[in-house]
Design a protein around this motif. Structure first.
Motif, PDB file in Angstrom:
ATOM      1  N   UNK A  11       0.813  -1.217   0.000  1.00 47.32           N
ATOM      2  CA  UNK A  11       0.000   0.000   0.000  1.00 47.32           C
ATOM      3  C   UNK A  11       0.844   1.264   0.000  1.00 47.32           C
ATOM      4  N   UNK A  12       2.153   1.144   0.088  1.00 47.79           N
ATOM      5  CA  UNK A  12       3.022   2.316   0.146  1.00 47.79           C
ATOM      6  C   UNK A  12       3.178   2.957  -1.235  1.00 47.79           C
ATOM      7  N   UNK A  13       3.315   4.282  -1.230  1.00 42.84           N
ATOM      8  CA  UNK A  13       3.534   5.038  -2.456  1.00 42.84           C
ATOM      9  C   UNK A  13       5.002   5.448  -2.490  1.00 42.84           C
ATOM     10  N   UNK A  14       5.644   5.213  -3.608  1.00 39.56           N
ATOM     11  CA  UNK A  14       7.013   5.671  -3.815  1.00 39.56           C
ATOM     12  C   UNK A  14       7.201   5.834  -5.314  1.00 39.56           C
ATOM     13  N   UNK A  15       6.903   7.031  -5.816  1.00 33.25           N
ATOM     14  CA  UNK A  15       7.022   7.265  -7.246  1.00 33.25           C
ATOM     15  C   UNK A  15       7.410   8.707  -7.516  1.00 33.25           C
ATOM     16  N   UNK A  16       7.536   9.044  -8.773  1.00 34.01           N
ATOM     17  CA  UNK A  16       7.922  10.392  -9.140  1.00 34.01           C
ATOM     18  C   UNK A  16       7.551  10.686 -10.582  1.00 34.01           C
ATOM     19  N   UNK A  17       7.648  11.959 -10.928  1.00 36.71           N
ATOM     20  CA  UNK A  17       7.390  12.415 -12.297  1.00 36.71           C
ATOM     21  C   UNK A  17       8.318  13.588 -12.567  1.00 36.71           C
ATOM     22  N   UNK A  18       8.540  13.860 -13.852  1.00 41.35           N
ATOM     23  CA  UNK A  18       9.520  14.874 -14.235  1.00 41.35           C
ATOM     24  C   UNK A  18       8.938  15.859 -15.240  1.00 41.35           C
ATOM     25  N   UNK A  19       9.296  17.120 -15.052  1.00 40.35           N
ATOM     26  CA  UNK A  19       9.014  18.174 -16.023  1.00 40.35           C
ATOM     27  C   UNK A  19      10.346  18.542 -16.666  1.00 40.35           C
ATOM     28  N   UNK A  20      10.466  18.333 -17.978  1.00 37.50           N
ATOM     29  CA  UNK A  20      11.666  18.690 -18.720  1.00 37.50           C
ATOM     30  C   UNK A  20      11.554  20.154 -19.123  1.00 37.50           C
ATOM     31  N   UNK A  21      12.371  20.993 -18.511  1.00 39.71           N
ATOM     32  CA  UNK A  21      12.246  22.443 -18.662  1.00 39.71           C
ATOM     33  C   UNK A  21      12.462  22.888 -20.103  1.00 39.71           C
ATOM     34  N   UNK A  22      13.526  22.443 -20.720  1.00 39.25           N
ATOM     35  CA  UNK A  22      13.792  22.840 -22.106  1.00 39.25           C
ATOM     36  C   UNK A  22      13.805  21.628 -23.041  1.00 39.25           C
ATOM     37  N   UNK A  23      12.924  20.686 -22.719  1.00 41.26           N
ATOM     38  CA  UNK A  23      12.758  19.452 -23.504  1.00 41.26           C
ATOM     39  C   UNK A  23      14.030  18.621 -23.601  1.00 41.26           C
ATOM     40  N   UNK A  24      14.860  18.700 -22.557  1.00 45.18           N
ATOM     41  CA  UNK A  24      16.021  17.812 -22.450  1.00 45.18           C
ATOM     42  C   UNK A  24      15.976  17.160 -21.080  1.00 45.18           C
ATOM     43  N   UNK A  25      16.578  16.028 -20.971  1.00 42.90           N
ATOM     44  CA  UNK A  25      16.614  15.325 -19.690  1.00 42.90           C
ATOM     45  C   UNK A  25      17.671  15.898 -18.754  1.00 42.90           C
ATOM     46  N   UNK A  26      18.428  16.875 -19.218  1.00 43.12           N
ATOM     47  CA  UNK A  26      19.478  17.460 -18.400  1.00 43.12           C
ATOM     48  C   UNK A  26      18.990  18.642 -17.554  1.00 43.12           C
ATOM     49  N   UNK A  27      17.855  19.230 -17.908  1.00 42.70           N
ATOM     50  CA  UNK A  27      17.342  20.420 -17.219  1.00 42.70           C
ATOM     51  C   UNK A  27      15.910  20.133 -16.800  1.00 42.70           C
ATOM     52  N   UNK A  28      15.712  19.723 -15.521  1.00 46.62           N
ATOM     53  CA  UNK A  28      14.408  19.220 -15.106  1.00 46.62           C
ATOM     54  C   UNK A  28      14.046  19.628 -13.682  1.00 46.62           C
ATOM     55  N   UNK A  29      12.755  19.551 -13.415  1.00 42.26           N
ATOM     56  CA  UNK A  29      12.201  19.551 -12.065  1.00 42.26           C
ATOM     57  C   UNK A  29      11.496  18.210 -11.911  1.00 42.26           C
ATOM     58  N   UNK A  30      11.845  17.468 -10.876  1.00 40.68           N
ATOM     59  CA  UNK A  30      11.211  16.167 -10.633  1.00 40.68           C
ATOM     60  C   UNK A  30      10.571  16.178  -9.262  1.00 40.68           C
ATOM     61  N   UNK A  31       9.362  15.661  -9.175  1.00 34.54           N
ATOM     62  CA  UNK A  31       8.660  15.540  -7.903  1.00 34.54           C
ATOM     63  C   UNK A  31       8.677  14.081  -7.490  1.00 34.54           C
ATOM     64  N   UNK A  32       9.025  13.844  -6.238  1.00 38.48           N
ATOM     65  CA  UNK A  32       9.039  12.489  -5.678  1.00 38.48           C
ATOM     66  C   UNK A  32       8.025  12.447  -4.551  1.00 38.48           C
ATOM     67  N   UNK A  33       7.191  11.378  -4.554  1.00 33.00           N
ATOM     68  CA  UNK A  33       6.235  11.130  -3.466  1.00 33.00           C
ATOM     69  C   UNK A  33       6.677   9.872  -2.739  1.00 33.00           C
ATOM     70  N   UNK A  34       6.789   9.947  -1.418  1.00 33.49           N
ATOM     71  CA  UNK A  34       7.130   8.782  -0.614  1.00 33.49           C
ATOM     72  C   UNK A  34       6.153   8.668   0.541  1.00 33.49           C
ATOM     73  N   UNK A  35       5.580   7.478   0.706  1.00 35.47           N
ATOM     74  CA  UNK A  35       4.685   7.207   1.828  1.00 35.47           C
ATOM     75  C   UNK A  35       5.449   6.282   2.772  1.00 35.47           C
ATOM     76  N   UNK A  36       5.927   6.806   3.911  1.00 34.15           N
ATOM     77  CA  UNK A  36       6.770   5.992   4.774  1.00 34.15           C
ATOM     78  C   UNK A  36       6.037   4.820   5.450  1.00 34.15           C
TER      79      UNK A  36
END
Length: 146
Positions: free
Chosen positions: A18-43
């Motif tokens: 039932x634990x959540x541990x995932x993430x998603x990414x926003x590619x700022x300039x459509x490259x994988x080198x410049x991103x904001x990533x959100x991570x969700x963790x349910x301890x």
């Protein structure tokens, strides 16, 4: 004795499922080198909250993981970009500002800036049980016409 070693891991599986541990990414300039990533963790599976972390990255120069506190597993995290290039991150009523030049600055804001939130970029949100990033253009298509 051997049976006990096999049963113990099997008994732990329902507790971890039932634990959540995932993430998603926003590619700022459509490259994988410049991103904001959100991570969700349910301890703990019995808690109905997740811990949010924002990973700010502009490779190969910098990468940092910043804690943003806890929230609902179904909560949304909005991203805005101000003209200076900084990003405002909105988690419920909490606001943070960050940048990708050094990836070090991550400041909790007391209120919305008087000059406004900037350009709305998109939202991190759960979709079919997985965290995804939905760009602003895609969200406008999802809204029904009035």
């Amino acid at each position: 004795m051997r049976l006990r070693h096999l049963l113990l891991p099997l008994l732990a599986v329902p507790l971890l499922s039932a634990c959540v541990n995932d993430g998603a990414t926003y590619e700022i300039d459509n490259t994988r080198e410049h991103v904001l990533s959100l991570i969700r963790e349910q301890p703990y599976f019995w808690e109905n909250k997740v811990n949010f972390y924002l990973v700010v990255s502009r490779m190969p120069t910098c990468m940092r993981r910043h804690p943003m506190g806890s929230g609902s597993p179904n909560g949304k995290v909005e991203i805005y970009q101000v003209p200076s290039g900084a990003f405002i991150v909105k988690v419920g009523k909490r606001l943070y500002v960050t940048e990708t030049q050094t990836c070090e600055n991550f400041i909790k804001m007391d209120a919305e800036p008087p000059e406004g939130m900037g350009k709305f970029i998109g939202t991190f949100r759960p979709k079919n049980g997985q965290l995804v990033f939905v760009k602003e253009e895609a969200e406008a298509e999802d809204k029904p016409a009035e």
